[in-house]
Design a protein around this motif. Sequence first.
Motif, PDB file in Angstrom:
ATOM      1  N   THR A 119      58.098  40.111 -18.537  1.00  0.00           N
ATOM      2  CA  THR A 119      58.828  40.506 -17.383  1.00  0.00           C
ATOM      3  C   THR A 119      58.539  42.041 -17.048  1.00  0.00           C
ATOM      4  O   THR A 119      58.636  42.588 -15.994  1.00  0.00           O
ATOM      5  CB  THR A 119      60.471  40.657 -17.698  1.00  0.00           C
ATOM      6  OG1 THR A 119      60.775  41.432 -18.813  1.00  0.00           O
ATOM      7  CG2 THR A 119      61.077  39.333 -17.444  1.00  0.00           C
ATOM      8  N   ASP A 120      58.147  42.925 -18.288  1.00  0.00           N
ATOM      9  CA  ASP A 120      58.001  44.365 -18.291  1.00  0.00           C
ATOM     10  C   ASP A 120      59.321  45.012 -17.717  1.00  0.00           C
ATOM     11  O   ASP A 120      59.129  45.969 -16.853  1.00  0.00           O
ATOM     12  CB  ASP A 120      56.581  44.750 -17.110  1.00  0.00           C
ATOM     13  CG  ASP A 120      56.253  46.236 -17.595  1.00  0.00           C
ATOM     14  OD1 ASP A 120      56.557  46.731 -18.634  1.00  0.00           O
ATOM     15  OD2 ASP A 120      55.490  46.735 -16.745  1.00  0.00           O
ATOM     16  N   CYS A 121      60.444  44.301 -17.887  1.00  0.00           N
ATOM     17  CA  CYS A 121      61.448  44.944 -17.237  1.00  0.00           C
ATOM     18  C   CYS A 121      62.050  46.291 -18.109  1.00  0.00           C
ATOM     19  O   CYS A 121      61.525  46.673 -18.935  1.00  0.00           O
ATOM     20  CB  CYS A 121      62.776  43.976 -17.381  1.00  0.00           C
ATOM     21  SG  CYS A 121      63.328  43.964 -19.496  1.00  0.00           S
ATOM     22  N   ALA A 136      57.152  38.172 -23.245  1.00  0.00           N
ATOM     23  CA  ALA A 136      56.155  38.902 -24.095  1.00  0.00           C
ATOM     24  C   ALA A 136      56.101  40.490 -24.087  1.00  0.00           C
ATOM     25  O   ALA A 136      55.452  41.200 -24.731  1.00  0.00           O
ATOM     26  CB  ALA A 136      54.689  38.456 -23.967  1.00  0.00           C
ATOM     27  N   HIS A 137      56.854  40.981 -23.049  1.00  0.00           N
ATOM     28  CA  HIS A 137      56.821  42.476 -22.922  1.00  0.00           C
ATOM     29  C   HIS A 137      57.819  43.053 -22.223  1.00  0.00           C
ATOM     30  O   HIS A 137      58.069  42.726 -20.907  1.00  0.00           O
ATOM     31  CB  HIS A 137      55.271  42.897 -22.267  1.00  0.00           C
ATOM     32  CG  HIS A 137      55.169  44.217 -22.244  1.00  0.00           C
ATOM     33  ND1 HIS A 137      54.471  44.875 -23.012  1.00  0.00           N
ATOM     34  CD2 HIS A 137      55.702  45.248 -21.347  1.00  0.00           C
ATOM     35  CE1 HIS A 137      54.561  46.289 -22.817  1.00  0.00           C
ATOM     36  NE2 HIS A 137      55.016  46.402 -21.897  1.00  0.00           N
ATOM     37  N   ALA A 138      58.987  43.578 -22.918  1.00  0.00           N
ATOM     38  CA  ALA A 138      59.862  44.069 -22.143  1.00  0.00           C
ATOM     39  C   ALA A 138      60.467  45.606 -22.626  1.00  0.00           C
ATOM     40  O   ALA A 138      59.855  45.890 -23.525  1.00  0.00           O
ATOM     41  CB  ALA A 138      61.109  43.260 -22.222  1.00  0.00           C
ATOM     42  N   HIS A 139      61.048  46.141 -21.851  1.00  0.00           N
ATOM     43  CA  HIS A 139      61.682  47.724 -22.104  1.00  0.00           C
ATOM     44  C   HIS A 139      63.376  47.660 -22.008  1.00  0.00           C
ATOM     45  O   HIS A 139      63.898  48.299 -21.283  1.00  0.00           O
ATOM     46  CB  HIS A 139      61.096  48.624 -21.390  1.00  0.00           C
ATOM     47  CG  HIS A 139      59.720  48.604 -21.415  1.00  0.00           C
ATOM     48  ND1 HIS A 139      58.895  49.280 -22.408  1.00  0.00           N
ATOM     49  CD2 HIS A 139      58.757  48.107 -20.669  1.00  0.00           C
ATOM     50  CE1 HIS A 139      57.551  49.427 -21.975  1.00  0.00           C
ATOM     51  NE2 HIS A 139      57.315  48.603 -21.100  1.00  0.00           N
ATOM     52  N   LEU A 140      63.693  46.691 -23.208  1.00  0.00           N
ATOM     53  CA  LEU A 140      65.353  46.689 -23.150  1.00  0.00           C
ATOM     54  C   LEU A 140      65.962  48.044 -23.650  1.00  0.00           C
ATOM     55  O   LEU A 140      67.049  48.298 -23.452  1.00  0.00           O
ATOM     56  CB  LEU A 140      65.770  45.543 -24.068  1.00  0.00           C
ATOM     57  CG  LEU A 140      65.612  44.264 -23.265  1.00  0.00           C
ATOM     58  CD1 LEU A 140      66.030  43.191 -24.357  1.00  0.00           C
ATOM     59  CD2 LEU A 140      66.381  44.005 -21.835  1.00  0.00           C
ATOM     60  N   LEU A 150      46.807  41.957 -23.584  1.00  0.00           N
ATOM     61  CA  LEU A 150      46.313  43.051 -22.167  1.00  0.00           C
ATOM     62  C   LEU A 150      47.648  42.653 -21.388  1.00  0.00           C
ATOM     63  O   LEU A 150      47.584  41.501 -20.650  1.00  0.00           O
ATOM     64  CB  LEU A 150      45.265  42.654 -21.600  1.00  0.00           C
ATOM     65  CG  LEU A 150      43.764  43.334 -22.409  1.00  0.00           C
ATOM     66  CD1 LEU A 150      42.632  42.818 -21.390  1.00  0.00           C
ATOM     67  CD2 LEU A 150      44.151  44.647 -22.227  1.00  0.00           C
ATOM     68  N   HIS A 151      48.600  43.551 -21.567  1.00  0.00           N
ATOM     69  CA  HIS A 151      49.859  43.298 -20.690  1.00  0.00           C
ATOM     70  C   HIS A 151      49.866  43.372 -19.101  1.00  0.00           C
ATOM     71  O   HIS A 151      49.000  44.509 -18.787  1.00  0.00           O
ATOM     72  CB  HIS A 151      51.160  44.007 -21.564  1.00  0.00           C
ATOM     73  CG  HIS A 151      51.750  44.813 -20.711  1.00  0.00           C
ATOM     74  ND1 HIS A 151      52.666  44.728 -19.746  1.00  0.00           N
ATOM     75  CD2 HIS A 151      51.422  46.432 -20.792  1.00  0.00           C
ATOM     76  CE1 HIS A 151      52.837  45.833 -19.247  1.00  0.00           C
ATOM     77  NE2 HIS A 151      52.379  47.066 -20.041  1.00  0.00           N
ATOM     78  N   CYS A 152      50.406  42.762 -18.488  1.00  0.00           N
ATOM     79  CA  CYS A 152      50.594  42.892 -16.989  1.00  0.00           C
ATOM     80  C   CYS A 152      48.930  43.106 -16.446  1.00  0.00           C
ATOM     81  O   CYS A 152      48.612  43.872 -15.732  1.00  0.00           O
ATOM     82  CB  CYS A 152      51.227  43.949 -16.543  1.00  0.00           C
ATOM     83  SG  CYS A 152      51.662  44.258 -14.973  1.00  0.00           S
ATOM     84  N   GLY A 190      52.500  49.018 -30.121  1.00  0.00           N
ATOM     85  CA  GLY A 190      52.367  48.983 -28.572  1.00  0.00           C
ATOM     86  C   GLY A 190      53.475  49.696 -27.971  1.00  0.00           C
ATOM     87  O   GLY A 190      54.533  49.717 -28.601  1.00  0.00           O
ATOM     88  N   GLU A 191      53.443  50.042 -26.472  1.00  0.00           N
ATOM     89  CA  GLU A 191      52.201  49.929 -25.984  1.00  0.00           C
ATOM     90  C   GLU A 191      51.639  51.098 -25.838  1.00  0.00           C
ATOM     91  O   GLU A 191      51.880  51.838 -25.941  1.00  0.00           O
ATOM     92  CB  GLU A 191      52.518  49.465 -24.508  1.00  0.00           C
ATOM     93  CG  GLU A 191      53.334  50.228 -23.514  1.00  0.00           C
ATOM     94  CD  GLU A 191      53.672  49.828 -22.297  1.00  0.00           C
ATOM     95  OE1 GLU A 191      54.844  49.519 -21.772  1.00  0.00           O
ATOM     96  OE2 GLU A 191      52.858  49.287 -21.473  1.00  0.00           O
ATOM     97  N   ILE A 192      50.055  50.618 -25.979  1.00  0.00           N
ATOM     98  CA  ILE A 192      49.126  51.840 -26.396  1.00  0.00           C
ATOM     99  C   ILE A 192      48.031  51.442 -25.288  1.00  0.00           C
ATOM    100  O   ILE A 192      47.927  50.551 -24.851  1.00  0.00           O
ATOM    101  CB  ILE A 192      48.701  51.655 -27.688  1.00  0.00           C
ATOM    102  CG1 ILE A 192      47.753  50.602 -28.136  1.00  0.00           C
ATOM    103  CG2 ILE A 192      49.710  52.220 -28.498  1.00  0.00           C
ATOM    104  CD1 ILE A 192      47.161  50.477 -29.356  1.00  0.00           C
TER     105      ILE A 192
HETATM  106 NI    NI Z   1      55.553  48.193 -20.225  1.00  0.00          NI
END
Ligand code: NI
Length: 258
Positions: A204-206, A10-14, A154-156, A95-97
Amino acid sequence: MNPVPVLVDAHAHLDDEAFDGDRSELLRQIQKAGIIVVNAGSDLESSRFSLELARNWDFVYACVGVHPHEAKKAHPGYIGELTELARDPKVVAIGEIGLDYHYDFSPREVQKEVFEKQLLLAKDLGLPVVVHCREALSDVLEILKKSGVKKGLLHCYTGTLNEARDFLDLGFYFSFGGMLTFKKAEDLRKVAKGLPKERVLVETDCPYLSPEPFRGRRNDPTRLVYVVRSLAGIWGISEEEVAEITRNNAIELFGLEC
Ligand code: NI
């Protein structure tokens, strides 16, 4: 034909430069593993890149937005540019904000203004939001309530179960990543156990926050399975059930076509 997707990150930074050396190879591995990725933007440039990835790879979806760290660099036309990007059907959220009072890389007043303007944009476009919040839960809640935005992530999530209740009432979801697997994260595991399963996603928030046993190394979506395993232990159900529940929640939140 692609394999049937089983997991949603649901949340990555590839788009992050950490992947510049092997991004295409990694994307092929993610595709092979059947993982769907919701990639978050951090500023205009990374939002554009996020959308480019989503256009090129059918299992990647994009969020576009300006992160609180970057808020002070947002130039006057950023809302117009985000609006333009967000019209693409592969953009599933703003997002992300949010607000980050831990690092305070941008002045708080600027963070709030940029957050509020993007919430207004999300409301206008009927898109959910992906919120980054660090040591700012009460301000985030107050601003969200005022905004009229009814759906988001609400991520992480690192708040308490008590703090989560107001966000649940608002209709928000929560995602957990590698931190769930850390030895000292007993409190966080209790929060994950106490939340309603139909509001929980995995991420992952990778390239950040690699799960155990890869802590400290570059993270990527193929390691999502370690988060799923941890959550399966916490909830006392199978990994397949966690995959299905969190995938359905992601589909519900982001309106993914998968
Ligand atoms: Ni992030």
